[in-house]
Design a protein around this motif. Structure first.
Motif, PDB file in Angstrom:
ATOM      1  N   VAL A  14       0.832  -1.196   0.000  1.00 18.02           N
ATOM      2  CA  VAL A  14       0.000   0.000   0.000  1.00 18.02           C
ATOM      3  C   VAL A  14       0.871   1.252   0.000  1.00 18.02           C
ATOM      4  CG1 VAL A  14      -1.730   1.307   1.281  1.00 18.02           C
ATOM      5  CG2 VAL A  14      -1.915  -1.170   1.143  1.00 18.02           C
ATOM      6  N   GLN A  15       1.886   1.254   0.862  1.00 16.95           N
ATOM      7  CA  GLN A  15       2.774   2.412   0.924  1.00 16.95           C
ATOM      8  C   GLN A  15       3.549   2.577  -0.381  1.00 16.95           C
ATOM      9  OE1 GLN A  15       5.176   2.635   4.478  1.00 16.95           O
ATOM     10  NE2 GLN A  15       3.575   1.753   5.769  1.00 16.95           N
ATOM     11  N   LYS A  16       3.959   1.478  -0.967  1.00 24.07           N
ATOM     12  CA  LYS A  16       4.688   1.553  -2.234  1.00 24.07           C
ATOM     13  C   LYS A  16       3.794   2.096  -3.339  1.00 24.07           C
ATOM     14  CE  LYS A  16       7.715  -1.219  -5.209  1.00 24.07           C
ATOM     15  NZ  LYS A  16       8.300  -2.576  -5.438  1.00 24.07           N
ATOM     16  N   GLY A  17       2.514   1.710  -3.343  1.00 25.85           N
ATOM     17  CA  GLY A  17       1.586   2.217  -4.343  1.00 25.85           C
ATOM     18  C   GLY A  17       1.375   3.715  -4.212  1.00 25.85           C
ATOM     19  N   PHE A  18       1.177   4.190  -2.982  1.00 25.77           N
ATOM     20  CA  PHE A  18       1.024   5.628  -2.774  1.00 25.77           C
ATOM     21  C   PHE A  18       2.314   6.366  -3.120  1.00 25.77           C
ATOM     22  CE2 PHE A  18      -2.797   4.665  -0.295  1.00 25.77           C
ATOM     23  CZ  PHE A  18      -3.595   5.750  -0.618  1.00 25.77           C
ATOM     24  N   GLY A  19       3.467   5.769  -2.796  1.00 23.11           N
ATOM     25  CA  GLY A  19       4.731   6.400  -3.150  1.00 23.11           C
ATOM     26  C   GLY A  19       4.894   6.534  -4.652  1.00 23.11           C
ATOM     27  N   SER A  20       4.483   5.530  -5.387  1.00 24.89           N
ATOM     28  CA  SER A  20       4.551   5.599  -6.840  1.00 24.89           C
ATOM     29  C   SER A  20       3.630   6.686  -7.386  1.00 24.89           C
ATOM     30  CB  SER A  20       4.181   4.234  -7.445  1.00 24.89           C
ATOM     31  OG  SER A  20       4.226   4.270  -8.850  1.00 24.89           O
ATOM     32  N   LEU A  21       2.469   6.869  -6.774  1.00 31.60           N
ATOM     33  CA  LEU A  21       1.567   7.944  -7.193  1.00 31.60           C
ATOM     34  C   LEU A  21       2.186   9.311  -6.943  1.00 31.60           C
ATOM     35  CD1 LEU A  21      -1.836   6.551  -5.903  1.00 31.60           C
ATOM     36  CD2 LEU A  21      -1.366   7.222  -8.248  1.00 31.60           C
ATOM     37  N   ILE A  22       2.836   9.460  -5.791  1.00 34.48           N
ATOM     38  CA  ILE A  22       3.467  10.744  -5.484  1.00 34.48           C
ATOM     39  C   ILE A  22       4.575  11.052  -6.490  1.00 34.48           C
ATOM     40  CG2 ILE A  22       4.859  11.962  -3.762  1.00 34.48           C
ATOM     41  CD1 ILE A  22       3.301  10.434  -1.615  1.00 34.48           C
ATOM     42  N   GLU A  23       5.349  10.039  -6.856  1.00 35.47           N
ATOM     43  CA  GLU A  23       6.436  10.263  -7.819  1.00 35.47           C
ATOM     44  C   GLU A  23       5.912  10.665  -9.191  1.00 35.47           C
ATOM     45  OE1 GLU A  23       8.624   6.671  -7.850  1.00 35.47           O
ATOM     46  OE2 GLU A  23       9.462   6.919  -5.830  1.00 35.47           O
TER      47      GLU A  23
END
Length: 746
Positions: free
Chosen positions: A230-239
């Motif tokens: 979940v955190q990796k998915g949100f991090g990818s969205l932020i990038e």
């Protein structure tokens, strides 16, 4: 006797296991029934079922499973016969001949050395480890390249399938089906692609889909989607915020709301906001918006309502959203354009008749005291109709609903008829009614009155037709859920004096409670217990539950969690004495082997046979009818059990979750800290571990944790008088630890 070797049997029938998706143990039971051992129940210190009852149920389930396997084998044989032949290999010579390709690395044929002497270094290396030219590094390089290409292909396929899962979820809203689809896809290390795709698709949709997205992430968190994914998915969205802005200009604001909602739902830690850089512009806008959403009084509550009340997800939420829309319209500047935009954002065009109905009801309540408000509501309907937001069909449907329920409204408000006529004059003056609508509304009202008379009087006057009884039962159940008056229900059932129809009442009662809250489900179980045995004996209750289990496959279409809920109703009925324990064994004979009713019986048998099953059945509906004092006592008991020796965080969390009072979890924080004051020493550290775990699991929200600590800080002087100076030290240590570990917002 010695157990014979079953390997020949299992080898010969392995293809049946693959085609029928059955286990070896199940197939063995079918092929060699004489080897079925007698059921020997395990020791259960607090099992509700006796060993004999458990053994009878196990034997009945084995027979039902064997019957299911037999039907599957029979169907397989029929399909095989229709095919006309078995899996024989074709006798075509071409199937056994070589491919006809060039030999020796593709360079020449007979009497030549092939491409070995002509291609030089480009020739393929030897793959035989005993060959002098064999090079293991080349083989590893080739293997790595093949694996890399295979992984890229699998990820590409996964992304495509994930896109289909997201589209299906936005169409159906079925969380259980979405979770099952993700589990079928596998690849848990790629779940972040699903998180990114889900939110990316929701950015360009309406608030309904955005609320569905937040609810889905909260439901699947940790159970289906690992937290790190979940955190990796949100991090990818932020990038990728820079690319998202090109397609959705408001992406920073929307993504900030998704992040704030995820923090409020305990899907992301509050410290996740620190990972967002301060530059360039899109990142700065995102971080500024997120910080503003996460700070201030009531930030958690605002984040939970950031997409509205969830219109379109459930019937009640959609009604609440429309009610709030009308309230905002009347309380504000009566801006029809803003109301039109709000209605469009809800995305419930199929439900606009409810808006018409609520607007007419509000106008009826205001037409005498505040006629300008009633006129404003009619003007709103006129504007929505002219813009096409509310179609003529939805408008007519809403007006018909008001006309058909006018007799019921008159019972509560004697002036409802006059108010209705006054509002309809305003509607006619505005030109909302078309030619013939008045006659249609009058006909709808007459039809409703004609239907209401036998339906409402069916139970009271003894009209014993099945249709009349069913209609009246629905009215009685609805009134009972509102009033909780068991005596009135008993009186109506007594006046019917037709025991043959009472199983229909049992079925209608449970079906009505399936799609309701825990309060109505608890009221249902209490009513069945209260009516037994004077009005509903065990035979009537068994007949009603048999009808329910037979209809389980249909009920699950309307209520995806029907199997679980029905099993809880069955367990509660057995524990309360409404159903005999033998009902579980007897009802299996009338159920189809592959029906969901068998799954309900299995789940009920497991629950009744488990340790502590009786206690869990008594609180199956999560304290739906508990008072605040009872809730406080339950919380005090679970804290005492944890502190005094169990130290089982999982059990404490489960007990807290079963109470079903998340808005009162600050009381659990207070009781835990009081327990630490009383014992001091290592108790403070143990309580800190408990609170930290409950916070990380999302059982105690950040707002509830802050409220609990604030209450203890306000009463700290009194606590010192009660527990001594050590209470101040314990409070300071817990506060420091909470701030340091991030589960208490400063």
């Amino acid at each position: 006797s010695t157990t014979p070797d079953l390997s020949p049997w299992l080898t010969r029938t392995s293809h049946l296991q693959d085609r029928l998706s059955i286990s070896q143990s199940t197939l063995t039971l079918f092929l060699m029934p004489d080897m079925v051992p007698e059921a020997v129940p395990a020791e259960r210190s607090s099992s509700f079922l006796t060993p004999d009852q458990r053994a009878a149920l196990d034997a009945a389930l084995v027979l039902k499973e064997r019957e299911n396997v037999g039907k599957a084998l029979e169907a397989q044989a029929i399909c095989h016969a229709k095919a006309g032949h078995g899996d024989r290999k074709p006798r075509n010579k071409a199937m056994w001949a070589g491919g006809g390709g060039p030999k020796k690395a593709g360079g020449g044929g007979k009497w030549t050395w092939g491409s070995i002497l002509t291609n030089g270094d480009k020739a393929e290396g030897a793959i035989d480890k005993h060959d002098p030219n064999y090079d293991s590094d080349d083989e590893r390089a080739i293997s790595f390249t093949q694996q890399h290409q295979q992984l890229k292909t699998e990820v590409a396929v996964y992304k495509q399938e994930v896109q289909e899962v997201v589209a299906e979820y936005f169409s159906s809203g079925d969380i259980a089906d979405t979770a099952e689809s993700l589990e079928d896809l596998g690849m848990p290390a790629c779940m972040h692609y699903f998180v990114k795709r889900l939110i990316t698709c929701a950015l360009d949709r309406k608030d309904r889909e955005r609320e569905m997205t937040s609810v889905l992430l909260s439901s699947l968190y940790a159970n289906v989607i690992p937290p790190e994914q979940v955190q990796k998915g949100f991090g990818s969205l932020i990038e990728s915020i820079g690319d998202l802005v090109l397609d959705v200009p408001s992406a920073p604001d929307l993504l900030a709301l998704f992040l704030a909602r995820a923090v409020a739902d305990d899907v992301l830690p509050p410290a996740f906001a620190l990972r967002i850089p301060n530059s360039p512009a899109p990142f700065a806008a995102l971080r500024h918006k997120l910080e503003s959403e996460m700070t201030g009084v009531g930030a958690t509550e605002r984040a939970l309502r950031c997409w509205g009340s969830g219109a379109g997800l459930t019937y009640q939420d959609t009604k609440a959203s429309l009610t709030q829309l009308l309230a905002d319209y009347l309380a504000g500047s009566r801006d029809c354009e803003e109301a039109e935009k709000s209605l469009g954002r809800l995305g419930v065009g199929y439900f606009h008749h409810e808006l018409v109905k609520q607007a007419i009801h509000k106008a009826m309540a205001l037409v005498e005291s505040q006629p300008s408000q009633a006129q404003a509501l009619v003007q709103l309907l006129l504007k929505l109709g002219e813009s096409g937001q509310v179609t003529s069909t939805q408008l007519h449907c809403g007006l018909e609903r008001v006309a058909s329920t006018l007799d019921d409204l008159t019972l509560d408000n004697p002036r409802a008829q006059e108010q209705y006529e006054a509002v309809m004059e305003l509607v006619r003056a505005a030109g909302l009614l078309q030619l013939g609508d008045d006659a249609a509304l009058t006909a709808a009202r007459r039809q409703a009155s004609a239907c209401l008379a036998p339906s409402a009087a069916a139970l009271a006057a003894g009209v014993h037709s099945v249709a009349g009884f069913k209609a009246a039962a629905v009215v009685t159940i609805r009134e009972y859920f509102d009033s909780a008056d068991m005596g009135e229900v008993a009186r109506r059932l007594q006046e019917v004096d037709q025991p043959g129809l009472l199983p229909l009442f049992v079925k209608a009662l449970v079906v009505a409670a399936l799609d309701r809250r825990s309060r109505e489900r608890e009221l249902t179980s209490q009513l069945l217990k209260n009516l037994h045995p004077e009005f509903l004996d065990s035979d009537i209750a068994a007949a009603g539950f048999t009808k329910l289990l037979g209809a389980a496959d249909d009920l699950v279409l309307d209520c995806p969690d029907a199997v679980h809920l029905l099993s809880l109703f069955v367990v509660r009925a057995v524990v309360d004495g409404v159903l005999p324990p033998a009902f579980l064994t007897q009802v299996l004979g009338g159920l189809h082997p592959a029906s969901l009713g068998v799954a309900v019986v299995k789940a009920a048998g497991v629950a009744l046979g488990a340790k502590g099953g009786t206690e869990r059945a008594a609180t199956a509906w999560k304290g739906g009818s508990l008072s605040l004092d009872q809730v406080r006592n339950e919380m005090r008991a679970l804290v005492a059990e944890y502190v005094q020796g169990s130290h089982d965080v999982g059990e404490a969390g489960r007990c807290l979750l079963e109470l079903g009072v998340p808005a009162y979890h600050h009381e659990a924080v207070v009781l835990a800290m009081e327990a630490a004051y009383a014992r001091q020493g290592k108790a403070g550290e143990e309580v800190g571990t408990l609170l930290a775990a409950l916070s990380q699991q999302g059982l105690i929200s950040a707002d509830q944790m802050t409220k609990g600590f604030a209450r203890m800080k306000a009463s700290l002087s009194e606590e010192v008088l009660d527990y001594g100076p050590g209470a101040l030290k314990v409070f300071e240590e817990l506060s420091a630890r909470a701030a340091r570990e991030g589960w208490l917002v400063a």
